[in-house]
Design an enzyme around this catalytic site. Structure first.
Site, PDB file in Angstrom:
ATOM      1  N   ASN A  32       0.681  -1.437  -0.042  1.00 34.53           N
ATOM      2  CA  ASN A  32       0.019   0.163  -0.111  1.00 34.53           C
ATOM      3  C   ASN A  32       0.938   1.289  -0.120  1.00 34.53           C
ATOM      4  O   ASN A  32       0.279   2.291   0.085  1.00 34.53           O
ATOM      5  CB  ASN A  32      -0.957  -0.131   1.143  1.00 34.53           C
ATOM      6  CG  ASN A  32      -0.291   0.182   2.584  1.00 34.53           C
ATOM      7  OD1 ASN A  32       1.036   0.144   2.720  1.00 34.53           O
ATOM      8  ND2 ASN A  32      -0.927   0.286   3.556  1.00 34.53           N
ATOM      9  N   THR A  36       6.936   5.368   5.206  1.00 38.80           N
ATOM     10  CA  THR A  36       7.557   6.661   5.382  1.00 38.80           C
ATOM     11  C   THR A  36       9.005   6.957   5.026  1.00 38.80           C
ATOM     12  O   THR A  36       9.439   8.205   4.820  1.00 38.80           O
ATOM     13  CB  THR A  36       7.075   7.642   6.481  1.00 38.80           C
ATOM     14  OG1 THR A  36       7.730   6.792   7.510  1.00 38.80           O
ATOM     15  CG2 THR A  36       5.557   7.571   6.857  1.00 38.80           C
ATOM     16  N   THR A  37       9.807   6.226   5.092  1.00 35.59           N
ATOM     17  CA  THR A  37      11.097   5.819   4.863  1.00 35.59           C
ATOM     18  C   THR A  37      11.898   5.685   3.315  1.00 35.59           C
ATOM     19  O   THR A  37      12.761   5.862   3.282  1.00 35.59           O
ATOM     20  CB  THR A  37      11.830   5.040   5.909  1.00 35.59           C
ATOM     21  OG1 THR A  37      11.506   3.668   5.674  1.00 35.59           O
ATOM     22  CG2 THR A  37      11.741   5.447   7.324  1.00 35.59           C
ATOM     23  N   TYR A 140       6.509  -1.812  18.657  1.00 30.27           N
ATOM     24  CA  TYR A 140       6.879  -2.627  17.455  1.00 30.27           C
ATOM     25  C   TYR A 140       6.948  -4.254  17.613  1.00 30.27           C
ATOM     26  O   TYR A 140       6.744  -4.911  16.823  1.00 30.27           O
ATOM     27  CB  TYR A 140       8.268  -1.800  16.878  1.00 30.27           C
ATOM     28  CG  TYR A 140       8.667  -2.653  15.819  1.00 30.27           C
ATOM     29  CD1 TYR A 140       8.044  -3.099  14.469  1.00 30.27           C
ATOM     30  CD2 TYR A 140      10.124  -3.290  15.658  1.00 30.27           C
ATOM     31  CE1 TYR A 140       8.665  -3.768  13.500  1.00 30.27           C
ATOM     32  CE2 TYR A 140      10.556  -3.995  14.761  1.00 30.27           C
ATOM     33  CZ  TYR A 140       9.864  -4.116  13.564  1.00 30.27           C
ATOM     34  OH  TYR A 140      10.538  -4.934  12.799  1.00 30.27           O
ATOM     35  N   ASN A 169      19.596  -6.696  11.921  1.00 29.90           N
ATOM     36  CA  ASN A 169      19.738  -5.460  10.903  1.00 29.90           C
ATOM     37  C   ASN A 169      19.947  -5.672   9.570  1.00 29.90           C
ATOM     38  O   ASN A 169      21.107  -6.038   9.064  1.00 29.90           O
ATOM     39  CB  ASN A 169      20.652  -4.537  11.739  1.00 29.90           C
ATOM     40  CG  ASN A 169      20.222  -4.073  12.980  1.00 29.90           C
ATOM     41  OD1 ASN A 169      20.156  -4.757  14.061  1.00 29.90           O
ATOM     42  ND2 ASN A 169      19.897  -2.758  13.210  1.00 29.90           N
ATOM     43  N   ILE A 200      25.408  10.102  14.803  1.00 31.33           N
ATOM     44  CA  ILE A 200      25.431   8.867  15.656  1.00 31.33           C
ATOM     45  C   ILE A 200      24.567   9.062  17.000  1.00 31.33           C
ATOM     46  O   ILE A 200      24.711  10.065  17.768  1.00 31.33           O
ATOM     47  CB  ILE A 200      26.917   8.497  16.255  1.00 31.33           C
ATOM     48  CG1 ILE A 200      27.729   8.382  15.038  1.00 31.33           C
ATOM     49  CG2 ILE A 200      26.845   7.624  17.101  1.00 31.33           C
ATOM     50  CD1 ILE A 200      29.229   8.010  15.436  1.00 31.33           C
ATOM     51  N   ARG A 264      17.977   6.910  22.217  1.00 29.72           N
ATOM     52  CA  ARG A 264      16.537   6.812  22.154  1.00 29.72           C
ATOM     53  C   ARG A 264      16.100   5.692  23.082  1.00 29.72           C
ATOM     54  O   ARG A 264      16.767   4.788  23.347  1.00 29.72           O
ATOM     55  CB  ARG A 264      16.377   6.341  20.470  1.00 29.72           C
ATOM     56  CG  ARG A 264      16.415   7.401  19.650  1.00 29.72           C
ATOM     57  CD  ARG A 264      16.254   6.740  18.212  1.00 29.72           C
ATOM     58  NE  ARG A 264      16.460   7.585  16.977  1.00 29.72           N
ATOM     59  CZ  ARG A 264      16.775   7.016  15.812  1.00 29.72           C
ATOM     60  NH1 ARG A 264      16.939   6.022  15.500  1.00 29.72           N
ATOM     61  NH2 ARG A 264      17.333   8.003  15.015  1.00 29.72           N
ATOM     62  N   GLU A 267      15.395   0.957  22.749  1.00 26.75           N
ATOM     63  CA  GLU A 267      16.265   0.158  21.797  1.00 26.75           C
ATOM     64  C   GLU A 267      17.276  -0.409  22.533  1.00 26.75           C
ATOM     65  O   GLU A 267      17.786   0.029  23.762  1.00 26.75           O
ATOM     66  CB  GLU A 267      16.981   1.251  20.944  1.00 26.75           C
ATOM     67  CG  GLU A 267      15.897   1.844  19.839  1.00 26.75           C
ATOM     68  CD  GLU A 267      16.604   2.519  18.847  1.00 26.75           C
ATOM     69  OE1 GLU A 267      17.872   2.640  18.980  1.00 26.75           O
ATOM     70  OE2 GLU A 267      15.873   3.353  18.083  1.00 26.75           O
TER      71      GLU A 267
END
Length: 298
Positions: A32, A36-37, A140, A169, A200, A264, A267
């Site tokens: 769809n 957004t990235t 998430y 990752n 960073i 952040r 994480e």
């Protein structure tokens, strides 16, 4: 064979679609374009493409008829946006996954490959192994692990064969460069190309296991076509290299001046895969090293 790929116009999904098409398979794509990235979306002109939402059962259900294998990659795939909007993340990652599984079940699909995340391990000691308990630190990972539980349930209750991958990752061609929540390898390369300082997050000593997108595609296709015992279904398999590097090391690989930003929430510090289970079950192994790929592409 006939394959259906959800999220097939995005980063990992489009690479997988291209590989399946090149192998001569018929491919149906559902996406769809909600990420957004992504700078752009990649629709393969040789696939059957549908711009639809995986939560829309009535619209997507007919597309599963005659499909042999489903590769379910569509997701809200970033931690910070999920923290900001948990309802959306749970809707896409949990309800959307249930919708895909139900469609696959009703259509008699042979096997479903589900793309999950290593963030399910949270603060478990590394290297992470599939027998560790879940430790979800954000919406998430909660929503993706719920998708895992649905896969397991659909296998055990309904007899739908599912394979659950926990990606570490992922990097490689078509990785999203847009915005602050893009993968760190992509952000650094974008910043270097623009002559900007590399940003960073935190002290940069956090370590991640980076796995190449082509190796992710190999894991999906190998699992779909492997002749395995039924006990292999409904189980989790780590997809990582078994090696990790720090964010500071990646910055040095890419090259350029750096600046540190605030860390952040939600994480983990260290992520590292124990990948023996997927090697043992499917014979998969990583083939591309991060430093080699960066040398060729940065």
């Amino acid at each position: 064979m006939k394959c259906l790929v959800t999220g097939g116009a995005g980063f990992i999904g489009s690479n997988l679609v291209d590989r399946l098409v090149d192998l001569g398979h018929k491919v149906v794509v559902i996406d769809n374009e909600s990420s957004t990235t992504n700078e752009q979306f990649y629709w393969n002109e040789n696939a059957e493409n549908h711009k639809l939402d995986i939560c829309d059962y009535k619209s997507i259900r007919p597309l599963f008829d005659g499909v042999n294998y489903v590769f379910h990659l569509a997701a809200e795939s970033h931690i910070q946006p999920a923290i900001e909007n948990p309802i959306h993340a749970v809707t896409v990652n949990s309800v959307g996954t249930c919708t895909v599984l139900q469609c696959a079940r009703e259509a008699g699909v042979k096997r479903v490959m589900y793309s999950s995340t290593a963030s399910a391990y949270g603060k478990n000691e590394s290297p992470n192994i599939e027998t560790q308990p879940d430790d979800c630190l954000n919406p998430y990972s909660v929503s993706k692990v719920n998708g895992e539980k649905l896969c397991k349930m659909y296998t055990e209750l309904y007899g739908l064969p599912t394979i659950i991958f926990r990606y570490f990752n992922v990097y490689g061609e078509r990785q999203p460069y847009k915005g602050q929540y893009a993968p760190v390898v992509a952000i650094f390369m974008r910043q270097k190309d623009a002559g900007e300082t590399l940003t960073i997050v935190g002290d940069g000593n956090q370590r991640r296991d980076f796995v190449y997108v082509g190796d992710i595609c190999n894991a999906n296709i190998t699992a779909a076509l492997s002749d395995v015992d039924y006990e292999a279904y409904g189980q989790v398999y780590n997809v990582g290299t078994g090696n990790n590097v720090s964010v500071n090391q990646i910055a040095r690989m890419v090259g350029g001046n750096t600046i540190n930003l605030a860390p952040r929430a939600g994480e983990v510090r260290i992520s590292l895969a124990n990948n023996q289970k997927i090697k043992r079950t499917f014979g998969w192994h990583p083939t591309v090293k991060l430093e080699d790929w960066i040398k060729e592409n940065a």
